[in-house]
Design an enzyme around this catalytic site. Structure first.
Site, PDB file in Angstrom:
ATOM      1  N   ARG A  83       3.773 -20.496 106.630  1.00 26.52           N
ATOM      2  CA  ARG A  83       2.803 -20.471 107.741  1.00 26.52           C
ATOM      3  C   ARG A  83       2.156 -19.107 107.934  1.00 26.52           C
ATOM      4  O   ARG A  83       1.276 -18.958 108.767  1.00 26.52           O
ATOM      5  CB  ARG A  83       3.504 -20.894 109.031  1.00 26.52           C
ATOM      6  CG  ARG A  83       3.958 -22.326 108.959  1.00 26.52           C
ATOM      7  CD  ARG A  83       4.653 -22.762 110.223  1.00 26.52           C
ATOM      8  NE  ARG A  83       5.332 -24.026 109.996  1.00 26.52           N
ATOM      9  CZ  ARG A  83       6.156 -24.580 110.864  1.00 26.52           C
ATOM     10  NH1 ARG A  83       6.409 -24.001 112.010  1.00 26.52           N
ATOM     11  NH2 ARG A  83       6.729 -25.735 110.578  1.00 26.52           N
ATOM     12  N   HIS A 111       3.272 -20.554  98.161  1.00 25.80           N
ATOM     13  CA  HIS A 111       3.263 -19.648  99.310  1.00 25.80           C
ATOM     14  C   HIS A 111       4.119 -18.406  99.081  1.00 25.80           C
ATOM     15  O   HIS A 111       4.537 -17.756 100.028  1.00 25.80           O
ATOM     16  CB  HIS A 111       3.728 -20.389 100.569  1.00 25.80           C
ATOM     17  CG  HIS A 111       2.774 -21.456 100.999  1.00 25.80           C
ATOM     18  ND1 HIS A 111       1.501 -21.175 101.441  1.00 25.80           N
ATOM     19  CD2 HIS A 111       2.886 -22.811 101.019  1.00 25.80           C
ATOM     20  CE1 HIS A 111       0.880 -22.314 101.738  1.00 25.80           C
ATOM     21  NE2 HIS A 111       1.700 -23.316 101.482  1.00 25.80           N
ATOM     22  N   ARG A 145      16.227  -9.363 137.873  1.00 24.40           N
ATOM     23  CA  ARG A 145      14.992 -10.091 138.184  1.00 24.40           C
ATOM     24  C   ARG A 145      15.307 -11.562 138.359  1.00 24.40           C
ATOM     25  O   ARG A 145      16.406 -12.006 138.008  1.00 24.40           O
ATOM     26  CB  ARG A 145      13.955  -9.895 137.091  1.00 24.40           C
ATOM     27  CG  ARG A 145      14.414 -10.309 135.723  1.00 24.40           C
ATOM     28  CD  ARG A 145      13.434  -9.803 134.672  1.00 24.40           C
ATOM     29  NE  ARG A 145      13.950 -10.053 133.343  1.00 24.40           N
ATOM     30  CZ  ARG A 145      13.231 -10.612 132.376  1.00 24.40           C
ATOM     31  NH1 ARG A 145      12.011 -11.007 132.606  1.00 24.40           N
ATOM     32  NH2 ARG A 145      13.739 -10.782 131.180  1.00 24.40           N
ATOM     33  N   PRO A 167      13.373 -18.652 110.847  1.00 28.48           N
ATOM     34  CA  PRO A 167      14.413 -17.631 110.909  1.00 28.48           C
ATOM     35  C   PRO A 167      14.581 -17.094 112.329  1.00 28.48           C
ATOM     36  O   PRO A 167      13.676 -16.470 112.852  1.00 28.48           O
ATOM     37  CB  PRO A 167      13.909 -16.547 109.963  1.00 28.48           C
ATOM     38  CG  PRO A 167      12.792 -17.153 109.199  1.00 28.48           C
ATOM     39  CD  PRO A 167      12.230 -18.210 110.057  1.00 28.48           C
ATOM     40  N   GLU A 168      15.701 -17.365 112.931  1.00 30.24           N
ATOM     41  CA  GLU A 168      16.042 -16.763 114.214  1.00 30.24           C
ATOM     42  C   GLU A 168      17.058 -15.672 113.912  1.00 30.24           C
ATOM     43  O   GLU A 168      17.328 -15.369 112.751  1.00 30.24           O
ATOM     44  CB  GLU A 168      16.549 -17.833 115.179  1.00 30.24           C
ATOM     45  CG  GLU A 168      15.479 -18.906 115.365  1.00 30.24           C
ATOM     46  CD  GLU A 168      15.714 -19.880 116.505  1.00 30.24           C
ATOM     47  OE1 GLU A 168      16.653 -19.681 117.293  1.00 30.24           O
ATOM     48  OE2 GLU A 168      14.952 -20.842 116.610  1.00 30.24           O
TER      49      GLU A 168
END
Length: 268
Positions: free
Chosen positions: A111, A92, A149, A2-3
């Site tokens: 995970r 899971h 930066r 998931p982004e």
DNA sequence: TCTGACCTGCGA
DNA sequence: TCGCAGGTCAGA
């Protein structure tokens, strides 16, 4: 994985299905997911509460349950499902909500990189930068962040202190659409390139949300379906295949410990 | 600023 | 059997 677009898709679908519903009971099985409480305390404190609202800050989902605020970060493989029968990895499933409406909600995390917190007031995320799919990211602000930066542009896009972390798949896609090399430094971009990058960030992320996210490995929407955006990716996981624009083979390199895909001919 | 650990499934 | 996938954070 998931982004940001996947998390936004999850938020919208959860709201659509569960807003206003009351949590009758919670079964929580894995203490390691909980950062500031136990599974037992999480279950006890949420039972009987109504789900009023779900907001998103970066990739964090904040549930407003009256006077208690569970916060979820889905990590690499966390998903919410309405129907456990659609889970590819039922072993899971770590959380199960039973709602007053009769519906159920399951949290699965293969995970176990996901994290869950329980707050007594809406949490602040001071370490996060600007959300790139909110109206807060304006061209001038992006220009200021880039010139403040000298950082690698790919790492800049993945750094959540700048833009709440666009993450790996979309960072490659955004740089490809903007025709900017992933090896460039942020303070070397021309005005034209900054504009291209700005447009590309918006285009790529809004398209991904529109397509219900990108499905690789375990990601499914709340309704148990796959996202559709993987069919629209132009460089991610396409190393060796011809570039969309010039037919030069797409290359893969590792930047910041993450696979990066780019066209060496088009991206300058 | 960079690297490695966390974790599990999958493909080579 | 081993390496890779990748978000986050601690530690170097």
């Amino acid at each position: 994985m998931p982004e940001l677009p996947e998390v936004e898709t999850v938020r919208r679908q959860l709201l659509s299905a569960f807003q206003g519903d009351r949590i009758e009971s919670v079964q929580a099985g894995n203490d390691s997911l909980f950062q500031n409480c136990t599974a037992e305390a999480f279950s006890r404190r949420l039972s009987g509460k109504s789900l009023k609202e779900i907001s998103r800050v970066g990739k964090y989902l904040i549930f407003d349950c009256e006077d208690i605020y569970p916060v979820f970060h889905l990590g690499m493989s966390g998903i919410f499902l309405q129907d456990a029968g659609k889970s590819h990895y039922p072993q899971h499933i770590h959380l199960q909500f039973r709602m007053a409406s009769g519906k159920a909600l399951y949290y699965q995390d293969v995970r176990r990189f996901g994290k869950i917190w329980l707050h007594h007031q809406p949490p602040e995320f001071k370490h996060l930068g600007i959300d790139p799919v909110s109206g807060e990211l304006r061209l001038g602000e992006l220009r200021r962040l880039l010139s403040s930066r000298s950082a690698n542009i790919k790492l800049f896009l993945m750094d959540q202190q700048s833009l709440t972390d666009i993450a790996n798949i979309y960072a490659s896609e955004i740089l490809f659409e903007a025709l900017i090399s992933p090896f460039r430094k942020t303070d070397t971009l021309s005005g034209r390139e900054v504009l291209a990058l700005y447009s590309s960030i918006k285009n790529i992320l809004y398209q991904a949300i529109d397509k219900f996210g990108t499905t690789y490995s375990a990601y499914q929407t709340v309704e148990g379906e796959s996202g559709q955006n993987q069919n629209f990716l132009r460089v991610y996981q396409r190393h060796g295949q011809p570039c969309w624009w010039c037919a030069e083979p797409i290359r893969k390199v590792v930047l910041g410990n993450r696979s990066t895909f780019y066209c060496p001919n088009c991206q300058k």
